[in-house]
Structures are given as structure tokens and as C-alpha cells.
Design a protein around this motif. Structure first.
Motif, PDB file in Angstrom:
ATOM      1  N   ARG A 164       0.823  -1.220   0.000  1.00 42.72           N
ATOM      2  CA  ARG A 164       0.000   0.000   0.000  1.00 42.72           C
ATOM      3  C   ARG A 164       0.850   1.260   0.000  1.00 42.72           C
ATOM      4  N   GLU A 165       1.838   1.303   0.903  1.00 40.49           N
ATOM      5  CA  GLU A 165       2.527   2.577   1.148  1.00 40.49           C
ATOM      6  C   GLU A 165       3.691   2.822   0.203  1.00 40.49           C
ATOM      7  N   VAL A 166       4.443   1.781  -0.127  1.00 40.68           N
ATOM      8  CA  VAL A 166       5.594   1.981  -1.023  1.00 40.68           C
ATOM      9  C   VAL A 166       5.173   1.794  -2.470  1.00 40.68           C
ATOM     10  N   TRP A 167       4.423   0.712  -2.728  1.00 42.76           N
ATOM     11  CA  TRP A 167       4.103   0.387  -4.128  1.00 42.76           C
ATOM     12  C   TRP A 167       2.765   0.944  -4.579  1.00 42.76           C
ATOM     13  N   CYS A 168       2.005   1.540  -3.640  1.00 42.62           N
ATOM     14  CA  CYS A 168       0.737   2.208  -3.986  1.00 42.62           C
ATOM     15  C   CYS A 168      -0.214   1.279  -4.730  1.00 42.62           C
ATOM     16  N   LEU A 169      -0.384   0.085  -4.191  1.00 40.79           N
ATOM     17  CA  LEU A 169      -1.203  -0.929  -4.857  1.00 40.79           C
ATOM     18  C   LEU A 169      -2.386  -1.310  -3.980  1.00 40.79           C
ATOM     19  N   PRO A 170      -3.544  -1.583  -4.612  1.00 41.67           N
ATOM     20  CA  PRO A 170      -4.666  -2.107  -3.833  1.00 41.67           C
ATOM     21  C   PRO A 170      -4.397  -3.550  -3.406  1.00 41.67           C
ATOM     22  N   THR A 171      -4.822  -3.887  -2.201  1.00 48.67           N
ATOM     23  CA  THR A 171      -4.547  -5.232  -1.671  1.00 48.67           C
ATOM     24  C   THR A 171      -5.827  -5.858  -1.118  1.00 48.67           C
ATOM     25  N   ILE A 172      -5.866  -7.184  -1.148  1.00 46.60           N
ATOM     26  CA  ILE A 172      -6.932  -7.921  -0.453  1.00 46.60           C
ATOM     27  C   ILE A 172      -6.231  -8.988   0.388  1.00 46.60           C
ATOM     28  N   ARG A 173      -6.499  -8.924   1.696  1.00 44.73           N
ATOM     29  CA  ARG A 173      -5.883  -9.899   2.617  1.00 44.73           C
ATOM     30  C   ARG A 173      -6.967 -10.847   3.132  1.00 44.73           C
ATOM     31  N   SER A 174      -6.639 -12.126   3.180  1.00 42.82           N
ATOM     32  CA  SER A 174      -7.621 -13.081   3.697  1.00 42.82           C
ATOM     33  C   SER A 174      -6.894 -14.206   4.418  1.00 42.82           C
ATOM     34  N   GLN A 175      -7.678 -14.995   5.149  1.00 40.26           N
ATOM     35  CA  GLN A 175      -7.116 -16.157   5.839  1.00 40.26           C
ATOM     36  C   GLN A 175      -7.279 -17.369   4.920  1.00 40.26           C
ATOM     37  N   VAL A 176      -6.260 -18.208   4.857  1.00 41.93           N
ATOM     38  CA  VAL A 176      -6.325 -19.411   4.014  1.00 41.93           C
ATOM     39  C   VAL A 176      -7.226 -20.433   4.712  1.00 41.93           C
ATOM     40  N   ALA A 177      -8.140 -21.041   3.955  1.00 43.77           N
ATOM     41  CA  ALA A 177      -9.059 -22.034   4.534  1.00 43.77           C
ATOM     42  C   ALA A 177      -8.274 -23.196   5.134  1.00 43.77           C
ATOM     43  N   SER A 178      -8.741 -23.697   6.269  1.00 47.16           N
ATOM     44  CA  SER A 178      -7.995 -24.759   6.962  1.00 47.16           C
ATOM     45  C   SER A 178      -7.972 -26.058   6.138  1.00 47.16           C
ATOM     46  N   SER A 179      -8.856 -26.157   5.158  1.00 40.96           N
ATOM     47  CA  SER A 179      -8.890 -27.364   4.298  1.00 40.96           C
ATOM     48  C   SER A 179      -7.970 -27.232   3.077  1.00 40.96           C
ATOM     49  N   SER A 180      -7.343 -26.064   2.907  1.00 40.08           N
ATOM     50  CA  SER A 180      -6.520 -25.835   1.711  1.00 40.08           C
ATOM     51  C   SER A 180      -5.263 -26.713   1.753  1.00 40.08           C
ATOM     52  N   GLN A 181      -4.827 -27.161   0.589  1.00 40.30           N
ATOM     53  CA  GLN A 181      -3.648 -28.058   0.529  1.00 40.30           C
ATOM     54  C   GLN A 181      -2.816 -27.721  -0.698  1.00 40.30           C
TER      55      GLN A 181
END
Ligand SMILES: C[S@@+](CC[C@H](N)C(=O)[O-])C[C@H]1O[C@@H](n2cnc3c(N)ncnc32)[C@H](O)[C@@H]1O
Length: 221
Positions: A164-181
Motif C-alpha cells: 500500500r505505502e511503497v508500491w501504492c497498490l490495492p490489496t486484499i488480505r484473507s485467511q487461508v481455509a484450513s482445508s486448503s492443501q
């Protein structure tokens, strides 16, 4: 956007791609120059769990998956040979030098960086802190994404802030599903009940870097 980026550049020393030699035995894969499919990169593919399933599930895309560590790459290469997906190119190289020598500006749809897990005490090794990150952004298409996953909360916090601050890019943060592999490391961390995070960073229309027209060929002119 440009003004913000120029301001942020003043804080970040410029990456110097012209200083990087081609990786040993470098050969440009046909897929990179001739494929009509969307190009996707994976940096630090490990033994290739994500790369192999991505190639199976996305026959319309071509994945170039880069791994630097020899024994991991050899395991990946063996499995890739057995799977024999025409849309997967495993590369044994340092991703930074390889990308500088192989990838054209504005050409990549998605870049995966899954569980990079650097030396915790060396922030310079974190991808979003590196001057190289600006070069990586120049290789991404408009609307293209970088997808980062980590189990280290401080790494994720820093990557999100840098984006956000250095690269001035939009971001989406999420938690990885516990079933992900998706990867071996993801399986290991989730089995230990650790939280894993994912950050998606998209390159907006009109985004500029100092490498938007830079190619290795332009150096020899
Ligand atoms: C913690 S492992 C994760 C591997 C895989 N992504 C997974 O989640 O199972 C990080 C990997 O990134 C690779 N790596 C780190 N820096 C790299 C670079 N500059 N170029 C290519 N691979 C790199 C390491 O060799 C290592 O195999």
C-alpha cells in the motif's frame, strides 16, 4: 498514481537488472515467447505440489514454476515428467536472474509466491521489500495479480504495508481455509493449526514503473 509511485521511489533504491548475468545454461523456453495461453509465474515452487495441480486445473494457462534449491527442483522435475503437462515449465534457477533474462514487460497474468519463509531477521530478503519488486511489477499485465501466502503474521503485515505505502497498490488480505492443501508447507502449517494468510495485490490501469520498457535485448543495442 504516478505521483505517489515517484514519491515512493525516492525511498527505494532502483533495482539494477543490467548487472545480473543470465542463469547458468539459460535457455529461453518456447512457452515464454510462443505460447498463446496466459502466462503465470510461480516463484519458489519447492517440490511443485501447487504447480502440478495448477497445470492440471488450468489447461488454458501456461505456468512457469521456478525453484532454486537443487534437491527440491529434482523432485519437482521428476513429478512434472510423470504428469507431462504441456502447460507447465519447471525452471531450476534463481527467480530474480531468470525473470530479468526471460520475461517481457506487461506479460504475466498472475505471480504466485507461496510460503517464501525467508530468514526472519533479514527484512531485505522479503519480496515486497526488495528493489526487484518494482521490476516484478513491470512484468505483470494491467489487472494482473501477485498472490502471496505465508504463515508468518509479521511477514504478511509488512507485505501488506509495503504494497500500500511503497508500491501504492490495492490489496486484499484473507485467511487461508484450513482445508486448503496447495503446497507442502501449507499442508504442514495448517495441520499444526497455524493461521495462514494470503495477500492479493493487483496492478491497476495506468500503473508505472521504471522498467516498463526495459528488456534484456535493449541492453545489447
Ligand atoms: C519455504 S519453501 C516453500 C516451497 C513451496 N512454495 C511450498 O509452499 O511448499 C520456499 C522455497 O522458495 C525457494 N526460493 C527462495 N528464493 C528463491 C529464488 N530467488 N528463486 C527461486 N526459488 C527461491 C527456496 O529454495 C524454497 O524451496
Amino acid at each position: 498514481m504516478t505521483d505517489n509511485l515517484e514519491l515512493s521511489h525516492q525511498k527505494m533504491r532502483a533495482f539494477q537488472p543490467q548487472r545480473l548475468s543470465a542463469p547458468r545454461d539459460f535457455v529461453m523456453p518456447d512457452a515464454v515467447t510462443k505460447s498463446k495461453s496466459a502466462l503465470v509465474l510461480e516463484i519458489g515452487a519447492g517440490k511443485g505440489k501447487h504447480a502440478l495441480s495448477f497445470a492440471m486445473q488450468n489447461p488454458d494457462k501456461h505456468l512457469v514454476a521456478i525453484e532454486r534449491t537443487r534437491n527440491k527442483f529434482e523432485a519437482f522435475e521428476k513429478l512434472a515428467g510423470q504428469q507431462n503437462s504441456a502447460n507447465l515449465t519447471p525452471i531450476h534457477a534463481d527467480a530474480i536472474a531468470w525473470i530479468v533474462h526471460a520475461i517481457a514487460p506487461n506479460s504475466i497474468e498472475t505471480i504466485y509466491i507461496l510460503y517464501p519463509n525467508p530468514e526472519q531477521h533479514n527484512p531485505n530478503q522479503q519480496w515486497f521489500n526488495m528493489p526487484f519488486f518494482e521490476f516484478l511489477l513491470s512484468r505483470l499485465q494491467v489487472g494482473g495479480e501477485i498472490i502471496l501466502a505465508t504463515n508468518i503474521e509479521a511477514y504478511m503485515d509488512n507485505a501488506e504495508q509495503q504494497a500500500r505505502e511503497v508500491w501504492c497498490l490495492p490489496t486484499i488480505r484473507s485467511q487461508v481455509a484450513s482445508s486448503s492443501q496447495r503446497t507442502h508447507f501449507e499442508v504442514k502449517y495448517l495441520a499444526r493449526q497455524e493461521t495462514c494468510w494470503e495477500l492479493r495485490v493487483q496492478k491497476p490501469e495506468g500503473y508505472q514503473t521504471r522498467f516498463d520498457t526495459w528488456t534484456i535485448a535493449s541492453m545489447s543495442i
